[in-house]
Design a protein around this motif. Structure first.
Motif, short mmCIF file in Angstrom:
data_model
loop_
_atom_site.label_atom_id
_atom_site.label_comp_id
_atom_site.label_asym_id
_atom_site.label_seq_id
_atom_site.Cartn_x
_atom_site.Cartn_y
_atom_site.Cartn_z
N MET A 70 -8.20 13.31 5.21
CA MET A 70 -7.98 12.32 4.40
C MET A 70 -7.95 11.38 5.19
O MET A 70 -7.86 10.31 3.91
CB MET A 70 -6.59 12.95 3.89
N LYS A 71 -6.22 11.34 5.92
CA LYS A 71 -5.92 9.60 5.96
C LYS A 71 -7.69 8.97 6.89
O LYS A 71 -6.90 7.26 6.89
CB LYS A 71 -5.13 9.91 7.90
N LEU A 72 -8.19 9.57 7.08
CA LEU A 72 -9.09 8.70 8.16
C LEU A 72 -10.17 8.13 6.58
O LEU A 72 -11.29 7.39 7.25
CB LEU A 72 -9.79 9.95 9.20
N LEU A 73 -10.41 9.33 5.68
CA LEU A 73 -10.70 8.98 4.70
C LEU A 73 -10.27 7.96 3.95
O LEU A 73 -11.37 6.67 3.25
CB LEU A 73 -11.31 10.40 3.95
N LEU A 74 -9.37 8.01 3.85
CA LEU A 74 -8.61 6.42 3.11
C LEU A 74 -8.25 5.15 4.02
O LEU A 74 -8.85 4.69 3.22
CB LEU A 74 -7.60 7.11 2.72
N HIS A 75 -8.57 5.43 5.05
CA HIS A 75 -8.84 3.96 5.79
C HIS A 75 -9.83 3.85 7.24
O HIS A 75 -9.61 4.59 7.86
CB HIS A 75 -6.76 3.61 6.83
#
Length: 127
Positions: A70-75
């Protein structure tokens, strides 16, 4: 003195090796073992798995992996403007169309019923 039936039973069992006889007995025991009706992990009489330290560690690892995703998808690495034309420059659509056309050439051509039955028209007397 043994009867014919007893001697038959003794001979029948003695043909099997000792280990195999024990396995056969275990399979008979398992055959009559009571279990939950229907799906064993759903419903009123379900089996509930015990919580073990290994299962909690596995769940924690899965949650950490999901959080990292999710962190990679957000940034994202590229911005929307940078990623808008990258496939066009690589020629992905042209490659896909070329591959599709090559697959179409491998297939047999469409055949109509008239073409399928054309050999039956040897001579038409009424024409």
């Amino acid at each position: 003195m043994m009867t014919d039936v007893e001697s038959y039973e003794n001979n029948r069992i003695s043909h099997f090796p000792h280990a195999l006889r024990n396995k056969m007995r275990l399979s008979v025991v398992n055959f009559f073992k009571k279990s939950v009706n229907g799906h064993i992990f759903r419903g009123k009489y379900r089996l509930v798995k015990r919580v073990t330290p290994r299962s909690t560690q596995t769940l924690i690892r899965e949650y950490e992996q999901t959080e990292a995703n999710m962190k990679l998808l957000l940034h994202p690495y590229l911005s929307k403007e940078q990623s808008s034309g990258h496939a066009k420059e690589l020629g992905k659509k042209e490659q896909l169309v070329a591959k599709w056309r090559a697959e179409q050439l491998k297939m047999k051509p469409h055949v109509t019923i008239a073409e399928r039955l054309a050999h039956l028209q040897v001579k038409n007397v009424w024409d």
